[in-house]
Design an enzyme around this catalytic site. Structure first.
Site, PDB file in Angstrom:
ATOM      1  N   GLY A 127       0.953  -1.141  -0.242  1.00 54.18           N
ATOM      2  CA  GLY A 127      -0.190   0.195   0.001  1.00 54.18           C
ATOM      3  C   GLY A 127       0.592   0.862   0.361  1.00 54.18           C
ATOM      4  O   GLY A 127       1.422   1.556   0.747  1.00 54.18           O
TER       5      GLY A 127
ATOM      6  N   ARG B 108       0.958   5.935  -0.892  1.00 57.62           N
ATOM      7  CA  ARG B 108      -0.112   7.010  -1.148  1.00 57.62           C
ATOM      8  C   ARG B 108      -0.211   7.448  -2.559  1.00 57.62           C
ATOM      9  O   ARG B 108      -1.180   8.112  -3.320  1.00 57.62           O
ATOM     10  CB  ARG B 108       0.559   7.704   0.215  1.00 57.62           C
ATOM     11  CG  ARG B 108       0.434   7.479   1.019  1.00 57.62           C
ATOM     12  CD  ARG B 108       0.558   8.921   2.317  1.00 57.62           C
ATOM     13  NE  ARG B 108       0.791   8.996   3.247  1.00 57.62           N
ATOM     14  CZ  ARG B 108       1.590   9.093   4.620  1.00 57.62           C
ATOM     15  NH1 ARG B 108       2.815   8.722   3.981  1.00 57.62           N
ATOM     16  NH2 ARG B 108       1.060   8.359   5.407  1.00 57.62           N
TER      17      ARG B 108
ATOM     18  N   ILE C 250      19.034  -1.957  16.655  1.00 57.45           N
ATOM     19  CA  ILE C 250      19.641  -2.547  17.383  1.00 57.45           C
ATOM     20  C   ILE C 250      17.908  -3.649  18.514  1.00 57.45           C
ATOM     21  O   ILE C 250      17.019  -2.571  18.377  1.00 57.45           O
ATOM     22  CB  ILE C 250      19.877  -1.558  19.010  1.00 57.45           C
ATOM     23  CG1 ILE C 250      21.118   0.022  17.926  1.00 57.45           C
ATOM     24  CG2 ILE C 250      20.392  -1.862  20.114  1.00 57.45           C
ATOM     25  CD1 ILE C 250      20.734   0.786  18.782  1.00 57.45           C
TER      26      ILE C 250
ATOM     27  N   LYS D 136      10.130   7.316  21.951  1.00 58.91           N
ATOM     28  CA  LYS D 136      10.341   5.640  22.287  1.00 58.91           C
ATOM     29  C   LYS D 136      10.565   5.953  23.667  1.00 58.91           C
ATOM     30  O   LYS D 136      11.168   4.829  24.124  1.00 58.91           O
ATOM     31  CB  LYS D 136      12.705   6.647  21.622  1.00 58.91           C
ATOM     32  CG  LYS D 136      11.966   6.601  19.910  1.00 58.91           C
ATOM     33  CD  LYS D 136      13.197   6.560  19.106  1.00 58.91           C
ATOM     34  CE  LYS D 136      13.396   6.983  17.446  1.00 58.91           C
ATOM     35  NZ  LYS D 136      14.378   7.441  16.845  1.00 58.91           N
TER      36      LYS D 136
END
Length: 436
Positions: A47, A49, A137, A206
């Protein structure tokens, strides 16, 4: 979760820097992934845009009809790499409710919409997001699985490569913030609009995810006190280096003495002896402290198409293996309900820089302002403020004051008092200190 024979059907949403690498590797390494999973992974559609050619991607796989792609029968896995909140939230929720497992790198979405985790648990499917916090990481699975038998006391990290590159350049190349930012943009480390990075929003999302995992309680982006690096000056860099420190934008998550979660993002002075001080360029690192395991360090590339694709593909393989077995992986452990420490009550050590009159009695008056607010001074450094004809003509001195641990509320009140004194000639600069 229903076990079926035949290939596992996978829908990919997004074909940008990371998505294109994921698609390429799924197609080029199809035999290898089949061997690792035990079933073929069939990429049924991508998918996007906008209609445009993607080099190396079969145009027949591309579609702008994302809803139609998600409505395809028997979709096993949906990989969301379009980013942002909307329409990504609707796509992920639709996939979960239809019984598909989801892999995403969308930290902003997960940090602001914890109901997605509940939707995955209710549907009995996986919601994996290793790539959302630190690129290649591995940190999500260590916190949610490897350390689940231990008690994590703090997680501190350099989790944004853009800001780390900029601050590193300010230290090593001795350039100002605008020049370092322009260099980061030229090299592709910073977006044309770098606001989310340099103002700390990316790192804050985060931090919310890290705190949720480390302390088994739900923390959202709104819980994270945030300060970016755009106000960091060359004078700040010099002051840090005089203290044998470097400045890093740190995401910091910890438990206070009452068991409440403290989570914030701030420019912070880090001593050269601390492992996080050695993280250069656009790299990321996360420093974890546990009761039994002690201190652990995870470091590596925190962004980029191929490194991030590595983390996404790891989640795809894990989710696919679970699919083959007809099970879901362990749910995110959010079994505790902890309070969130008010930002004003969060405790840290601080370094304050002041420009003051160089005259008798000034130090005593400044010390009185600290004592009135209960902020204990550890070290005071004084240097004459040099003018063109020598330091003696200015009548001013620069002070650096290192405090012991104090609440943000008390330090802020002290700063307000200091700035009201006639002996203090300009605004007081304040920076947190970690690991000293």
């Amino acid at each position: 979760m229903i076990k079926r024979n035949g290939p596992l059907r996978l829908a990919l949403l997004g074909c940008g820097v990371v998505g294109s690498q994921v698609a390429r590797l799924l197609l080029e390494e199809a035999d290898e992934f089949e061997a690792r999973v035990g079933r073929r992974l069939e990429l049924v559609g991508i998918g996007v845009r906008h209609d445009a050619e993607r080099p190396g991607i079969d145009p027949a796989l591309l579609t702008t009809d994302v809803e139609g792609l998600l409505a395809e029968p028997d979709i096993d896995l949906v990989v969301e790499l379009i980013g942002g909140i909307d329409p990504a939230r609707a796509y992920v929720l639709s996939a979960l409710r239809s019984g598909a497992s989801v892999v995403t790198a969308n930290k902003a979405l997960l940090a602001s919409h914890p109901e997605l985790f509940a939707a995955a648990a209710e549907a009995g499917v996986d919601l994996y997001y290793e790539a959302a916090v630190a690129g290649a990481i591995p940190i999500i699975r260590p916190l949610s699985e490897s350390l689940i038998g231990d008690a994590v006391t703090s997680v501190t990290g350099v989790v944004n490569g853009t800001t780390n590159y900029i601050l590193d350049q300010m230290h090593t190349a001795k350039v100002c913030f605008p020049e370092a930012l322009a260099d980061a943009q030229r090299l592709g480390y910073a977006e044309a609009d770098p606001t989310a990075d340099v103002e700390g929003d990316d790192a804050a999302a985060k931090a919310a995810l890290l705190a949720s995992l480390a302390f088994h309680t739900r923390v959202t982006r709104d819980d994270v006190e945030t300060e970016g690096i755009s106000a960091v000056t060359e004078a700040d860099i010099e002051a840090a280096e005089e203290l044998r420190c470097v400045i890093k934008l740190l995401a910091h998550c910890s438990l206070d003495s009452a068991g409440s979660v403290t989570v914030n993002v701030h420019p912070t002075m880090v001593p050269l002896e601390h492992p996080l001080a050695s993280i250069h360029g656009a790299n990321n690192a996360i420093f974890v402290e546990c009761i039994n395991a002690g201190q652990l360090m995870f470091m590596g590339p925190g962004a980029g198409g191929t490194p991030t694709a590595s983390a996404v593909l790891g989640d795809i393989v894990t989710a696919a293996r679970n699919r083959v077995r007809g099970v879901a992986g362990p749910a995110v452990p959010n079994h505790q309900t902890r309070g969130i420490t008010e930002p004003s009550e969060a405790s840290s050590r601080y370094y304050l820089q002041l420009l003051v009159e160089d005259s008798p009695g000034v130090l005593a008056r400044l010390a009185e302002a600290f004592a009135e607010r209960g902020v204990s001074i550890q070290v005071v450094r004084q240097e004459p403020c040099a003018g063109e004809e020598g330091p003696e003509v200015t009548g001013l001195a620069r002070l650096g004051v290192m405090t012991h641990a104090a609440s943000h509320r008390d330090v802020a009140a002290t700063v307000s008092e200091l700035e009201s004194l006639p002996q203090v000639r300009e605004g007081v600069r304040v920076m947190r200190v970690e690991g000293m």
